[in-house]
Design an enzyme around this catalytic site. Structure first.
Site, PDB file in Angstrom:
ATOM      1  NE  ARG A 116      -4.063   1.928   2.330  1.00  0.00           N
ATOM      2  CZ  ARG A 116      -4.216   2.939   3.203  1.00  0.00           C
ATOM      3  NH1 ARG A 116      -3.349   3.100   4.177  1.00  0.00           N
ATOM      4  NH2 ARG A 116      -5.225   3.764   3.100  1.00  0.00           N
ATOM      5  CB  ILE A 126      -5.528   5.810  -0.824  1.00  0.00           C
ATOM      6  CG1 ILE A 126      -5.439   4.275  -0.840  1.00  0.00           C
ATOM      7  CG2 ILE A 126      -4.777   6.349   0.381  1.00  0.00           C
ATOM      8  CD1 ILE A 126      -3.988   3.750  -1.037  1.00  0.00           C
ATOM      9  CB  SER A 127     -10.781   3.556   0.455  1.00  0.00           C
ATOM     10  OG  SER A 127     -11.468   4.158  -0.600  1.00  0.00           O
ATOM     11  CD  GLN A 128     -10.877   3.134   8.043  1.00  0.00           C
ATOM     12  OE1 GLN A 128     -11.694   4.035   7.857  1.00  0.00           O
ATOM     13  NE2 GLN A 128     -10.850   2.402   9.124  1.00  0.00           N
ATOM     14  N   PRO A 129      -8.108   0.886   4.600  1.00  0.00           N
ATOM     15  CG  PRO A 129      -5.895   0.240   4.987  1.00  0.00           C
ATOM     16  CD  PRO A 129      -6.834   1.389   5.158  1.00  0.00           C
TER      17      PRO A 129
END
Ligand code: SAH
Length: 213
Positions: A37, A63-66
């Site tokens: 990431r 970038i979205s949260q995992p």
């Protein structure tokens, strides 16, 4: 573009965090564990790459949260070779997760800067989407429909009708619906005009925008 033992260790910790928050699908967890990431983020944020948080990328996007990526992916229930449409390519992180699961991925991005950057970047890491498209996710991708799954990675003020109509019977649409706060919503197509709907709580996304630039 380095991926070190330190990164791998941090990534394993991230997998444990995401697992602790309720993700059980081993394939999804494995994908999170495999994808570097930190390489999807601007250098200023490298230290934050393995925290379970969203972070800024180019063009005022995130970038979205995992956990969110894992949650949405789990809801899609992807099988290898499934045809999946993603709305909001962004950094390409979610796209990489879909590729790791063996999906044939089509992904649409409306910001030209991100579209260009991510189109160059993903193949360098070995992630080959079937097609990355510079366009408007509100209209979906009629020429490649129907899809086994459609995932929207920006907050949608309403559910775009073309996305529902581009699902196969049995297909799943995962979409956060709402303005400031969104409800994660799953639609399963049960028949030509029949959809089952399930709600999965509140999330916060950058908005799905009209007009590309
Ligand atoms: N999946 C991305 C999340 C990016 S945030 C990732 O993993 O990094 C949401 C993305 O949706 C942004 O890149 C934004 O530019 C894009 N977006 C917003 N409105 C859109 C639209 N109408 N069509 C396609 N993409 C859109």
């Amino acid at each position: 573009m380095k991926d070190t033992f330190k990164h791998k260790g941090l990534r394993q910790q991230l997998v444990n965090v995401v697992k602790g928050k309720g993700i059980t699908d081993e394939k999804v967890l494995k994908a999170i564990g495999n994808i570097p990431r930190h390489l999807f983020m601007d250098s200023g944020f490298l230290d934050h790459a393995y925290q379970d948080k969203a972070f800024p990328i180019a063009a005022d996007q995130t970038i979205s949260q995992p956990f969110t990526v894992a949650f949405q992916t789990e809801l899609l229930q992807i099988k290898p070779n499934d045809k999946i449409l993603e709305i909001g390519t962004g950094s390409g992180y979610q796209t990489a997760v879909l590729c790791e699961l063996g999906a044939r991925v089509y992904s649409i991005e409306r910001q030209n800067e991100l579209f260009k950057k991510t189109s160059k970047f993903l193949p360098k890491l070995g992630y080959r989407a079937k097609k990355l498209i510079f366009g408007d996710g509100y209209i979906g991708l009629e020429e490649e429909a129907p899809f086994d799954g459609i995932i929207v990675t920006a907050g949608a003020p309403f559910v775009p009708k073309p996305l529902l109509s581009q699902l196969k019977i049995g297909g799943r649409l995962v979409i956060p619906v709402g303005d400031d706060v969104q409800t994660m919503t799953l639609f399963i197509r049960k028949g030509p005009k029949k959809f089952e709907q399930h709600d999965y709580g509140e999330f916060r996304f950058v908005p799905l925008l009209e007009d590309k630039n």
